[in-house]
Design a protein around this motif. Structure first.
Motif, PDB file in Angstrom:
ATOM      1  N   ALA A 131      -0.011  -6.022  -4.508  1.00  0.00           N
ATOM      2  CA  ALA A 131      -1.150  -6.935  -4.393  1.00  0.00           C
ATOM      3  C   ALA A 131      -0.692  -8.334  -4.023  1.00  0.00           C
ATOM      4  O   ALA A 131      -1.328  -9.016  -3.207  1.00  0.00           O
ATOM      5  CB  ALA A 131      -1.927  -6.960  -5.710  1.00  0.00           C
ATOM      6  N   HIS A 170      -7.211  -2.303  -1.546  1.00  0.00           N
ATOM      7  CA  HIS A 170      -6.076  -3.140  -1.154  1.00  0.00           C
ATOM      8  C   HIS A 170      -6.512  -4.271  -0.226  1.00  0.00           C
ATOM      9  O   HIS A 170      -5.994  -5.384  -0.310  1.00  0.00           O
ATOM     10  CB  HIS A 170      -5.007  -2.278  -0.484  1.00  0.00           C
ATOM     11  N   LEU A 187       0.824  -1.213   0.000  1.00  0.00           N
ATOM     12  CA  LEU A 187       0.000   0.000   0.000  1.00  0.00           C
ATOM     13  C   LEU A 187       0.854   1.258   0.000  1.00  0.00           C
ATOM     14  O   LEU A 187       0.573   2.220  -0.729  1.00  0.00           O
ATOM     15  CB  LEU A 187      -0.918  -0.022   1.221  1.00  0.00           C
TER      16      LEU A 187
END
Length: 306
Positions: free
Chosen positions: A200, A41, A27
């Motif tokens: 991710a 996220h 993030l």
């Protein structure tokens, strides 16, 4: 509290910390390089958990499920960046928040539609189902120790990637001056996709590991997203080192607070009242910590520009 119990709670705090680091590192990279506020996220964290549970059930191998969870989250992140997020880089932060919040809702509803409304359950691998003796007595689950080891290894690998590779050099340069990076011939669009997929994948890896500790469900990413933002604010936006320090602080503070405060309040109140008050105050500790850090160091402990 005995020494053995204190050590056990400290390990729980470190285990929570490494999970928060894996979620927060991606993030903070995404925000540092792209300037994007990504409220989806947590949905990528959830994607890793669901993919791990599904693949483990289908293949019978937790390790294939773990790898598949991280890869599925990375692939989902790359698809999201290519199809949606790429159109948001030049937009206002409000547009980014609204669009990524909508993505989070879409992911959550899709998970319920595909896997059903009931939680999925995932068992740790048989090799890590036992416990490891602790100094001073007691034992600690081997799977939780494996999570700590895997999280620390991932943190070391991410540090090496950022500090010692060409991709890491481009990521650091993109944080400092995106226009100059583009002028030097770097494919910025491809760099953004790679950073988004990396972030991710880290979140998905964390979700896949956590899935064996608790139920896998559609809303499991929301609390993690909130804590990840707290970690980023404490550590410093865009700083991987700050994300690690912030995650450790949040993990240990939250865990030790929940363990120590009820017993401390029992000196004043009856056990039932002390348990309720202790849980309430413990839930506020990390936000009090964040406020204190913001007062003393408004840019966080290790800001990217520091």
């Amino acid at each position: 509290m005995s020494a053995a119990l204190a050590l056990e709670q400290a390990l729980n705090g470190v285990q929570l910390g490494v999970m928060l680091f894996l979620a927060a590192a991606g993030l903070t990279l995404i925000f540092g390089v792209m300037g994007l506020i990504n409220l989806a996220h947590g949905a990528l964290f959830m994607t890793g958990a669901y993919a791990c549970a599904f693949l483990t059930r289908e293949t019978g191998s937790f390790w294939l499920g773990l790898a598949g969870g991280a890869l599925a989250a990375a692939a989902a992140g790359a698809a999201v960046e290519l199809l949606v997020v790429r159109r948001l880089y030049g937009r206002d932060h409000l547009d980014q928040v609204l669009a990524t919040f909508a993505l989070a809702l879409i992911f959550s509803d899709a998970a319920r539609w595909i896997f059903g409304p009931q939680p999925l359950w995932l068992d740790p691998p048989a090799a890590l189902s036992g416990a490891v003796p602790l100094p001073g007595g007691g034992a600690y689950p081997a799977y939780r120790l494996a999570i700590i080891a895997a999280g620390l290894a991932a943190a070391a690998g991410l540090h090496a990637l950022i500090a010692r590779t060409r991709l890491g050099m481009r990521i650091r340069a993109g944080e400092s001056d995106r226009e100059m990076v583009a002028a030097l011939g770097v494919n910025v669009a491809l760099l953004y996709t790679a950073v988004f997929a990396l972030g991710a994948g880290l979140a998905g890896f964390a979700g896949a590991m956590v899935g064996a500790l608790r139920s896998v469900q559609a809303d499991m990413g929301e609390p993690v997203l909130i804590l990840a933002f707290v970690v980023i604010v404490i550590g410093g936006v865009g700083s991987v080192k700050g994300a690690f320090a912030g995650a450790m602080l949040v993990g240990v503070t939250d865990t030790m607070g929940r363990a120590l405060l009820p017993a401390l309040f029992e000196r004043v109140w009856d056990p039932a009242t002390a348990a309720g008050a202790g849980a309430a105050v413990a839930s506020m500790l990390i936000y009090m910590l964040m406020a204190a850090v913001l007062v003393l160091r408004p840019k966080g402990l290790f800001p990217a520009d520091g």
